[in-house]
Design a protein around this motif. Sequence first.
Motif, short mmCIF file in Angstrom:
data_model
loop_
_atom_site.label_atom_id
_atom_site.label_comp_id
_atom_site.label_asym_id
_atom_site.label_seq_id
_atom_site.Cartn_x
_atom_site.Cartn_y
_atom_site.Cartn_z
N VAL A 1 8.34 -10.85 -18.72
CA VAL A 1 6.89 -10.83 -18.48
C VAL A 1 6.60 -10.70 -16.98
O VAL A 1 5.76 -9.91 -16.56
N ALA A 2 7.32 -11.47 -16.17
CA ALA A 2 7.12 -11.41 -14.72
C ALA A 2 7.47 -10.03 -14.17
O ALA A 2 6.74 -9.48 -13.32
N LEU A 3 8.56 -9.45 -14.66
CA LEU A 3 8.97 -8.13 -14.17
C LEU A 3 8.02 -7.04 -14.62
O LEU A 3 7.72 -6.10 -13.87
N HIS A 4 7.51 -7.13 -15.85
CA HIS A 4 6.53 -6.15 -16.33
C HIS A 4 5.24 -6.23 -15.52
O HIS A 4 4.60 -5.20 -15.25
N LEU A 5 4.84 -7.44 -15.12
CA LEU A 5 3.64 -7.60 -14.30
C LEU A 5 3.83 -6.88 -12.96
O LEU A 5 2.94 -6.15 -12.51
N GLY A 6 4.97 -7.09 -12.32
CA GLY A 6 5.25 -6.40 -11.07
C GLY A 6 5.27 -4.89 -11.25
O GLY A 6 4.71 -4.14 -10.43
N TYR A 7 5.88 -4.44 -12.33
CA TYR A 7 5.93 -3.01 -12.64
C TYR A 7 4.53 -2.42 -12.77
O TYR A 7 4.21 -1.36 -12.21
N GLN A 8 3.67 -3.12 -13.50
CA GLN A 8 2.32 -2.60 -13.73
C GLN A 8 1.50 -2.54 -12.44
O GLN A 8 0.78 -1.56 -12.20
N LEU A 9 1.61 -3.55 -11.60
CA LEU A 9 0.84 -3.56 -10.35
C LEU A 9 1.30 -2.46 -9.40
O LEU A 9 0.47 -1.80 -8.76
N PHE A 10 2.59 -2.25 -9.29
CA PHE A 10 3.09 -1.19 -8.41
C PHE A 10 2.80 0.19 -9.00
O PHE A 10 2.55 1.15 -8.26
N LEU A 11 2.83 0.31 -10.33
CA LEU A 11 2.51 1.59 -10.96
C LEU A 11 1.04 1.96 -10.70
O LEU A 11 0.73 3.12 -10.41
N ILE A 12 0.15 0.98 -10.81
CA ILE A 12 -1.26 1.22 -10.51
C ILE A 12 -1.41 1.72 -9.07
O ILE A 12 -2.12 2.70 -8.81
N ALA A 13 -0.74 1.04 -8.14
CA ALA A 13 -0.82 1.43 -6.73
C ALA A 13 -0.28 2.85 -6.53
O ALA A 13 -0.83 3.63 -5.73
N GLY A 14 0.78 3.18 -7.24
CA GLY A 14 1.35 4.52 -7.13
C GLY A 14 0.40 5.58 -7.62
O GLY A 14 0.23 6.63 -6.98
N TYR A 15 -0.26 5.34 -8.76
CA TYR A 15 -1.18 6.32 -9.32
C TYR A 15 -2.46 6.45 -8.50
O TYR A 15 -3.13 7.47 -8.55
N ARG A 16 -2.81 5.40 -7.76
CA ARG A 16 -3.94 5.52 -6.85
C ARG A 16 -3.62 6.46 -5.69
O ARG A 16 -4.49 7.11 -5.14
N ALA A 17 -2.33 6.49 -5.33
CA ALA A 17 -1.93 7.23 -4.14
C ALA A 17 -1.45 8.65 -4.42
O ALA A 17 -1.55 9.52 -3.55
N GLY A 18 -0.90 8.91 -5.62
CA GLY A 18 -0.29 10.21 -5.86
C GLY A 18 -0.44 10.71 -7.27
O GLY A 18 -0.93 10.01 -8.17
N ASP A 19 -0.01 11.95 -7.50
CA ASP A 19 -0.09 12.61 -8.80
C ASP A 19 0.85 11.98 -9.81
O ASP A 19 1.89 11.40 -9.45
N LEU A 20 0.51 12.13 -11.09
CA LEU A 20 1.42 11.74 -12.17
C LEU A 20 2.74 12.47 -12.03
O LEU A 20 3.82 11.90 -12.22
#
Length: 284
Positions: free
Chosen positions: A66-85
């Motif tokens: 659960v903790a690792l998935h939370l980190g994954y989701q937050l960084f993925l959001i940040a990545g999609y804010r910054a760049g293309d899929l």
Amino acid sequence: MTMSVFLAVLLAACLHAIWNSMIKGSADKHATMLAVVVGHVPLALLCLPFSPPVDMAAVPWIIGGVALHLGYQLFLIAGYRAGDLTLVYPIARGSAPLIVTAVSIGLMGISFTNVELSGVVLIALGLMFLALVRHTDGTQNTRAVVMALCTGGFIAAYSLVDGIGARVATSALGFWCWAAIGNAIGLTAWTALMRPQTVSAVRSDYLLISRGLAGGTASFVAYGLVIWAFTQAPIALVTALRETSIIFALFIGVGILKERLDLMKVISTLIIIFGAVLIRLPKP
């Protein structure tokens, strides 16, 4: 790997690329991610009564996942804010086997064949090419690359934790149901603390809720199939096959999200996929 496991992981890869495109294509990426993660819960609650009880020894693995998935989701959001899929997704997915290999050699003393090491070199080369992809204004998207690499680190970690945890639990479905519920609680709590306005926005947006249920169902089924496959075949092979989602993401990014297609993205994506396959080929 049996044909049933092979087809299940391919379906999971396609569904994974689809719900990721929903996040990337949305105006508020955090709100959409929250809606998707909470959208796991109805199906998880529906499946729990039909799944075998989870061994209590798996509880630490569920919490860690659960903790690792939370980190994954937050960084993925940040990545999609910054760049293309078509930039963030291949780096995030392709870097996971590279990170696992580096940790295995450096910290665990595991040896690899020349073919597997060739795969590592190819992935590194593919990632380097993707890092050189530029914005339409000619500048390099360093932030998107960094966020995608961090996401890849979390992918590598949660794949290992969830794969082992599902085996300890002796019930892949039960493990994922409890992990999905815990993940929804975790992301909701973090969002309520750090971005309370986002929770209010999701609660009052019925269209977003409906999209979250659709995306959450796709995500729940996708990763549920992967966790089941972890218990049926080597985790490394399942992880490698799951990376075919990069191809689906490339098609979705260009065909639906209308992202710019250039030769660098295509070549880099194919190199990463081929490298991942080489790393995960069974030893002779």
